[in-house]
Design an enzyme around this catalytic site. Structure first.
Site, short mmCIF file in Angstrom:
data_model
loop_
_atom_site.label_atom_id
_atom_site.label_comp_id
_atom_site.label_asym_id
_atom_site.label_seq_id
_atom_site.Cartn_x
_atom_site.Cartn_y
_atom_site.Cartn_z
N ARG A 86 0.83 -1.21 0.00
CA ARG A 86 0.00 0.00 0.00
C ARG A 86 0.87 1.26 0.00
O ARG A 86 0.56 2.24 -0.68
CB ARG A 86 -0.96 -0.01 1.20
N LYS B 264 -2.77 6.87 1.09
CA LYS B 264 -2.53 7.11 2.52
C LYS B 264 -1.45 8.19 2.61
O LYS B 264 -0.27 7.91 2.81
CB LYS B 264 -2.13 5.81 3.22
N GLU C 22 -16.00 6.32 5.65
CA GLU C 22 -15.13 5.65 6.64
C GLU C 22 -15.00 6.57 7.85
O GLU C 22 -15.61 7.63 7.89
CB GLU C 22 -13.76 5.33 6.04
N1 PMP Z 1 -9.10 4.63 6.94
C1 PMP Z 1 -8.20 5.58 7.24
C2 PMP Z 1 -8.47 6.99 6.83
C3 PMP Z 1 -7.03 5.24 7.95
O1 PMP Z 1 -6.13 6.18 8.25
C4 PMP Z 1 -6.84 3.91 8.36
C5 PMP Z 1 -5.64 3.53 9.20
N2 PMP Z 1 -4.51 3.42 8.47
C6 PMP Z 1 -7.79 2.94 8.01
C7 PMP Z 1 -8.91 3.36 7.30
C8 PMP Z 1 -7.62 1.51 8.38
O2 PMP Z 1 -6.60 0.91 7.62
P1 PMP Z 1 -5.70 -0.27 8.19
O3 PMP Z 1 -6.62 -1.37 8.56
O4 PMP Z 1 -4.80 -0.64 7.05
O5 PMP Z 1 -4.94 0.27 9.34
#
Ligand code: PMP
Length: 290
Positions: A50, A151, A184
């Site tokens: 990612r 990200k 989200e």
């Molecule tokens: N959405 C956002 C905006 C985030 O910052 C994160 C955390 N990284 C997630 C979802 C969850 O992703 P992950 O399960 O890969 O930590």
């Protein structure tokens, strides 16, 4: 604590970046949050993939191969004696030092930072009793502005949503996209259970492809629970049979109520609890050894 900066480990107080770093000046960079459990790094490849994709999307070079990045992460963990313990790893890759103009071409060398620390996002009681969340007015960035699939270090959109929740004494905010569909949370993905089906917003509705989200989708399929990526609204949150959030730091956290409406009887539901149990089993048994 020892912090990795561009190939060297520094004591915490000496781990510094320039005030001209475009990560600081403009949020021009990408990052990852990764967990290690019992001396093993969970889903390291998925996080590095990612990071590579986020970097590619903003035309930022990852200064090392996948294997090189793995070695750097593991070396940082070992230097901090996280060999047998749990840890939270923050990987930060910025455009590097430039001048006060925006032009990324002025930044000659990327800055790579790796921090290994501990994290305890929510107290244990929320895993047993559920977390109250709220929907906020701040909408999730659209893909045409700052694509939520990247990200990036540009988290102001999420921070504005978090400020709204903080102002109401609520720990996490659910963000809707520009069209009013649930996207989200500020740092987590969101799932609901509706008529026995597990539903999470599709990525194009404004969600990050969470590593935990993907793990939960596959755990649910293994358990024979139907899973779908489908658009849903606040109404679907209010009337859900169960609701939970997923993220590397949060893991799986049950939601007890949304906008003061209890989810079912306000207690974590059986599907959520089963997924928490399976997720914990997986984190105990899998990962790249430190
Ligand atoms: N959405 C956002 C905006 C985030 O910052 C994160 C955390 N990284 C997630 C979802 C969850 O992703 P992950 O399960 O890969 O930590």
């Amino acid at each position: 604590m020892k912090v990795y900066v561009n190939g060297r480990l520094y004591p915490k107080a000496k781990a510094c970046v320039s005030v001209f770093d475009h990560g600081l000046l403009y949020g021009d960079g990408v990052f990852e949050g990764i967990r290690a459990y019992n001396g093993r790094v969970f889903r390291l490849d998925e996080h590095l993939e990612r990071l590579e994709n986020s970097a590619r999307a903003i035309m930022l070079r990852v200064p090392m191969s996948r294997e090189g990045m793995k070695r750097a992460v593991l070396a940082t963990l070992r230097a901090n004696n996280f060999g047998k313990k749990g840890a939270y790893i923050r990987l930060v890759l910025t455009r590097g030092v430039g001048d006060l103009g925006l032009d990324p071409r002025k930044c000659r060398r990327e800055t790579l930072i790796i921090i290994a620390d501990r994290i305890n996002l929510y107290p244990e009681k929320f895993y047993r009793h559920g977390l109250a969340v709220m929907t906020v007015a701040t909408r999730r960035n659209t893909a045409e502005t700052v694509n939520p699939r990247i990200k990036s270090l540009n988290y102001l959109n999420n921070i504005l949503a978090k400020i709204e929740a903080n102002n109401y004494g609520v720990l996490e905010a659910i963000m809707l996209n520009a069209d009013g569909y649930v996207a989200e949370c500020t740092g987590d993905n969101v799932f609901i259970l509706r008529r026995g089906r597990l539903i999470t917003p599709p990525l194009h509705m404004g969600a990050l492809e969470g590593v935990t989200r993907n793990v939960v989708i596959s755990l649910a399929r293994d358990l024979g629970i139907p899973v779908a990526e489908e658009a849903f609204t606040r109404y679907d949150l209010y009337t859900a049979e169960e609701c939970f959030l997923t993220g590397t730091a949060a893991e799986i956290v049950p939601v007890s109520n949304v906008d003061s409406r209890p989810i079912a009887d306000g207690r974590p539901g059986p599907v959520t609890l089963r997924l928490i149990e399976k997720f914990r089993e997986l984190t105990r048994s899998e990962g790249v050894p430190i």
